[in-house]
Structures are given as C-alpha cells and as structure tokens.
Design a protein around this motif. Structure first.
Motif, PDB file in Angstrom:
ATOM      1  N   ARG A   1      -5.198 -17.877   8.526  1.00 28.00           N
ATOM      2  CA  ARG A   1      -5.384 -16.518   8.013  1.00 28.00           C
ATOM      3  C   ARG A   1      -4.095 -15.751   8.251  1.00 28.00           C
ATOM      4  O   ARG A   1      -3.679 -15.544   9.384  1.00 28.00           O
ATOM      5  CB  ARG A   1      -6.552 -15.822   8.703  1.00 28.00           C
TER       6      ARG A   1
ATOM      7  N   ARG B   1      -7.940  -6.780   1.565  1.00 26.90           N
ATOM      8  CA  ARG B   1      -7.127  -5.668   2.039  1.00 26.90           C
ATOM      9  C   ARG B   1      -7.965  -4.728   2.885  1.00 26.90           C
ATOM     10  O   ARG B   1      -9.190  -4.647   2.732  1.00 26.90           O
ATOM     11  CB  ARG B   1      -6.510  -4.909   0.863  1.00 26.90           C
TER      12      ARG B   1
ATOM     13  N   ALA C   1      -3.222  -2.950   5.634  1.00 27.18           N
ATOM     14  CA  ALA C   1      -3.029  -4.385   5.845  1.00 27.18           C
ATOM     15  C   ALA C   1      -3.574  -5.181   4.667  1.00 27.18           C
ATOM     16  O   ALA C   1      -4.556  -4.785   4.032  1.00 27.18           O
ATOM     17  CB  ALA C   1      -3.720  -4.830   7.127  1.00 27.18           C
TER      18      ALA C   1
ATOM     19  N   GLY D   1       0.739 -14.856  11.250  1.00 28.10           N
ATOM     20  CA  GLY D   1      -0.412 -15.735  11.145  1.00 28.10           C
ATOM     21  C   GLY D   1      -0.119 -17.150  10.699  1.00 28.10           C
ATOM     22  O   GLY D   1      -1.026 -17.986  10.673  1.00 28.10           O
TER      23      GLY D   1
ATOM     24  N   TRP E   1       0.504 -11.612  -2.389  1.00 26.09           N
ATOM     25  CA  TRP E   1       1.087 -12.600  -1.478  1.00 26.09           C
ATOM     26  C   TRP E   1       1.937 -13.557  -2.315  1.00 26.09           C
ATOM     27  O   TRP E   1       1.486 -14.040  -3.365  1.00 26.09           O
ATOM     28  CB  TRP E   1       0.012 -13.384  -0.738  1.00 26.09           C
TER      29      TRP E   1
ATOM     30  N   SER F   1      -1.691 -12.324   7.829  1.00 24.10           N
ATOM     31  CA  SER F   1      -1.821 -10.870   7.826  1.00 24.10           C
ATOM     32  C   SER F   1      -0.495 -10.238   7.425  1.00 24.10           C
ATOM     33  O   SER F   1       0.576 -10.765   7.730  1.00 24.10           O
ATOM     34  CB  SER F   1      -2.225 -10.357   9.213  1.00 24.10           C
ATOM     35  N   CYS F   2      -0.600  -9.099   6.769  1.00 18.85           N
ATOM     36  CA  CYS F   2       0.579  -8.331   6.384  1.00 18.85           C
ATOM     37  C   CYS F   2       0.323  -6.876   6.748  1.00 18.85           C
ATOM     38  O   CYS F   2      -0.650  -6.287   6.290  1.00 18.85           O
ATOM     39  CB  CYS F   2       0.840  -8.460   4.891  1.00 18.85           C
TER      40      CYS F   2
ATOM     41  N   GLU G   1       4.762  -9.787   8.151  1.00 11.35           N
ATOM     42  CA  GLU G   1       3.802 -10.866   7.951  1.00 11.35           C
ATOM     43  C   GLU G   1       3.610 -11.654   9.240  1.00 11.35           C
ATOM     44  O   GLU G   1       4.552 -11.794  10.026  1.00 11.35           O
ATOM     45  CB  GLU G   1       4.278 -11.814   6.847  1.00 11.35           C
TER      46      GLU G   1
ATOM     47  N   GLN H   1      -6.550 -15.569   3.346  1.00  6.23           N
ATOM     48  CA  GLN H   1      -7.249 -16.688   3.971  1.00  6.23           C
ATOM     49  C   GLN H   1      -6.889 -17.950   3.212  1.00  6.23           C
ATOM     50  O   GLN H   1      -7.100 -18.031   2.005  1.00  6.23           O
ATOM     51  CB  GLN H   1      -8.757 -16.462   3.934  1.00  6.23           C
TER      52      GLN H   1
ATOM     53  N   TYR I   1      -4.509  -9.343   3.715  1.00  9.72           N
ATOM     54  CA  TYR I   1      -4.778 -10.619   4.361  1.00  9.72           C
ATOM     55  C   TYR I   1      -4.830 -11.740   3.323  1.00  9.72           C
ATOM     56  O   TYR I   1      -5.132 -11.503   2.149  1.00  9.72           O
ATOM     57  CB  TYR I   1      -6.107 -10.567   5.109  1.00  9.72           C
TER      58      TYR I   1
END
Length: 119
Positions: A19, A71, A77, A8, A36, A21-22, A6, A81, A79
């Motif tokens: 934002r 995704r 990945a 961001g 998440w 990210s993974c 992870e 937001q 995401y």
C-alpha cells in the motif's frame, strides 16, 4: 511550491501486496484529480491510476483489477493498493495531480517510492 512525498514501497514476492501513500501540500488538493505514475528502469514514466475530485477512478490496462487508488481529502493524501504484484510492476512510483488534458499538474516531482517484485 507543492511538496509530494511518496512512501510505502519495498521488496515483495510475486503475488504479494503493498500500500503506497502520497502526502501532498497542495492548497487545492480536494479540487484536483490525482494520479499514480511509475517509471521502470530504461522506460518512460507511465500513468497507472487516476482518481478525480468526485472519486471516479481509472486504471491502465496493465494494473486493472489489481491496483486500487483512493484519496483522503482531509489528510491531503492519495493511496495506491497494489495486489497480485508481478515482476513487471517493479518501478519507482510517484504521485502528481492531473490537469484536464491528463498531463501532470506539477513540474516538480517527489522522490518516489521504489517497488521491487522479486522472488
């Protein structure tokens, strides 16, 4: 052994945005629902957003209308937001795949990314 990374997070003022990210090394990434989660100090880890393999999203009431999960199967990945952040959103945020019963798929979690909302 899947790897979840992870990134961001950071320090942001109330009302701000981030934002997350993974990146996941899961072989069957595109077949899984992903979520998440977050864990605040002294509290249990909670699920805040989910996206299915078909792209259907669900959110916890506390973040609905403010957070958006997405995704990218090609990049493996996921995401998140985060908008209109408030101090109650302060936590370490993690990603994990979800099983059909809603539980996390992988027992091993990533290091997470810290989100701190403070003026």
């Amino acid at each position: 052994q899947v790897q979840l990374v992870e990134s961001g997070g950071g320090l942001v003022q109330p009302g701000g945005s981030l934002r997350l990210s993974c990146a996941a090394s899961a072989i069957f990434f595109s077949s899984y629902a992903w979520g998440w989660y977050r864990q605040a100090p002294g509290r249990q880890r909670e699920l805040v957003a989910t996206i299915t393999s078909e792209g259907i999203t669900e959110y916890a009431d506390s973040v609905k209308g403010r957070f958006t999960i997405s995704r990218d199967n090609g990049k493996k990945a996921v995401y998140l937001q985060l908008n209109s952040l408030n101090p109650e959103d302060t936590a370490v945020y993690y990603c994990n795949a979800r099983k059909g019963d809603g539980s996390p798929r992988y027992a091993s979690w990533g290091q997470g990314t810290q989100v701190t909302v403070s003026s």
